[in-house]
Write a protein that holds these residues in place. Structure first.
Motif, short mmCIF file in Angstrom:
data_model
loop_
_atom_site.label_atom_id
_atom_site.label_comp_id
_atom_site.label_asym_id
_atom_site.label_seq_id
_atom_site.Cartn_x
_atom_site.Cartn_y
_atom_site.Cartn_z
N ASP A 48 -20.03 -1.30 3.27
CA ASP A 48 -18.86 -0.51 2.86
C ASP A 48 -19.21 0.96 3.05
O ASP A 48 -19.92 1.55 2.25
N GLY A 49 -18.75 1.54 4.20
CA GLY A 49 -19.14 2.92 4.50
C GLY A 49 -20.64 2.97 4.70
O GLY A 49 -21.21 2.16 5.42
N LYS A 50 -21.29 3.90 3.99
CA LYS A 50 -22.75 4.00 4.17
C LYS A 50 -23.51 3.13 3.16
O LYS A 50 -24.74 3.18 3.09
N PHE A 51 -22.78 2.33 2.40
CA PHE A 51 -23.43 1.50 1.37
C PHE A 51 -23.50 0.04 1.79
O PHE A 51 -22.59 -0.48 2.43
N LYS A 52 -24.61 -0.60 1.39
CA LYS A 52 -24.75 -2.05 1.56
C LYS A 52 -25.10 -2.60 0.19
O LYS A 52 -26.01 -2.08 -0.48
N TYR A 53 -24.40 -3.65 -0.23
CA TYR A 53 -24.66 -4.16 -1.58
C TYR A 53 -24.15 -5.59 -1.74
O TYR A 53 -23.36 -6.08 -0.93
N ILE A 54 -24.63 -6.21 -2.80
CA ILE A 54 -24.11 -7.52 -3.22
C ILE A 54 -23.29 -7.27 -4.47
O ILE A 54 -23.66 -6.45 -5.32
N GLU A 55 -22.17 -7.98 -4.59
CA GLU A 55 -21.32 -7.82 -5.79
C GLU A 55 -20.85 -9.20 -6.23
O GLU A 55 -20.38 -9.99 -5.41
N LYS A 56 -21.01 -9.48 -7.52
CA LYS A 56 -20.61 -10.79 -8.06
C LYS A 56 -20.01 -10.63 -9.44
O LYS A 56 -20.53 -9.87 -10.25
N GLY A 57 -18.94 -11.37 -9.70
CA GLY A 57 -18.39 -11.43 -11.05
C GLY A 57 -17.46 -10.29 -11.39
O GLY A 57 -17.25 -9.37 -10.59
N GLU A 58 -16.92 -10.36 -12.60
CA GLU A 58 -16.02 -9.33 -13.11
C GLU A 58 -16.44 -8.98 -14.53
O GLU A 58 -16.94 -9.83 -15.25
#
Length: 254
Positions: free
Chosen positions: A8-18
């Motif tokens: 996402d743009g210059k970011f790389k990440y994992i995202e899980k849950g709310e």
């Protein structure tokens, strides 16, 4: 990790849950997979877990230091539009979390540190990493854990590849020096963010007296020990780590 890495743009990440955001900060030699146990557990319990890939080897050498990683984290939090985050950092990640909290206290609701640098660490053990010597690297990787079996071939191979990449090695040493230079002992007493300290009783990289000192210097901190455990409790004892952290978050109403 099977999880999709989001670019996402210059970011790389994992995202899980709310839910309440927990941002996990990996260490110098630690990949995102080190937190598999944590990232599986907390999204089922009302938390959004985010693991950004820190730009450890992507910044220009002169900018490769703890402060710039803390600034990078601020940009990531702003980019995601998050508020009142909980930061969880292991090793260098704990140091980045601590410095970020000192610089931008209004962004952080709580801090969790485990095997964190910032006061003292034996960064490379007693020797400069020997390039090309696989058995030496394997022994160093195993020494990070109480149980040497935790240092899988995959982990050893990753460390070996890093140490044998000249640019990565130079940056690794620059970060290690930056971490030692950026001692936080005078900053900690002014930091009132609630902090959960989870430490391995057998940590040889950041020994137990480092945890005691963090606890003594941080005004609002709780210290928990994990037996038969080295420098990365969330990898060696993920269930116990999750239980301790979950109970602390509940007691603090986070």
């Amino acid at each position: 990790m099977e999880e999709e890495i989001i670019k996402d743009g210059k970011f790389k990440y994992i995202e899980k849950g709310e839910g309440t955001p927990i941002i996990i900060l990996h260490g110098l030699m630690g990949g995102l997979s080190n937190f598999q146990g944590v990232s599986d557990y907390f999204p089922k319990n009302g938390y959004k877990v985010l693991i950004p890939e820190l730009p450890i080897y992507d910044m220009p050498l002169l900018k490769t230091n703890v402060k710039n990683f803390a600034k990078y984290l601020k940009k990531f939090i702003e980019h995601k539009g998050l508020k009142d985050v909980i930061l969880l950092g292991n090793s260098l990640g704990g140091h980045i979390g601590l410095l970020h909290t000192k610089l931008y206290p209004e962004m952080v609701k709580a801090l969790v540190i485990t095997g964190s640098s910032g006061l003292y660490e034996s960064a490379m053990g007693d020797g400069y990493p020997k390039r090309g010597d696989y058995e030496f690297i394997k022994k160093k990787a195993q020494d990070v854990f109480y149980d040497p079996e935790v240092a899988t071939k995959e982990i050893v191979d990753e460390v070996y590849a890093t140490v044998n990449d000249r640019i990565k090695l130079v940056k690794t040493l620059a970060i290690a020096k930056s971490a030692i230079r950026h001692n936080m002992s005078t900053d900690l007493p002014t930091m009132n963010t609630p902090t959960c300290i989870i430490w391995g009783e057998n940590d040889t990289v950041t020994p137990p007296d480092v945890a005691e000192l963090f606890h003594e210097l941080l005004p609002d901190s709780d210290l928990f020990w994990i037996k038969k455990c080295g420098h990365a409790p969330m990898m060696e004892h993920p269930d116990e780590f999750n239980t301790i952290l979950s109970k602390w978050l509940n007691q603090r109403n986070f």
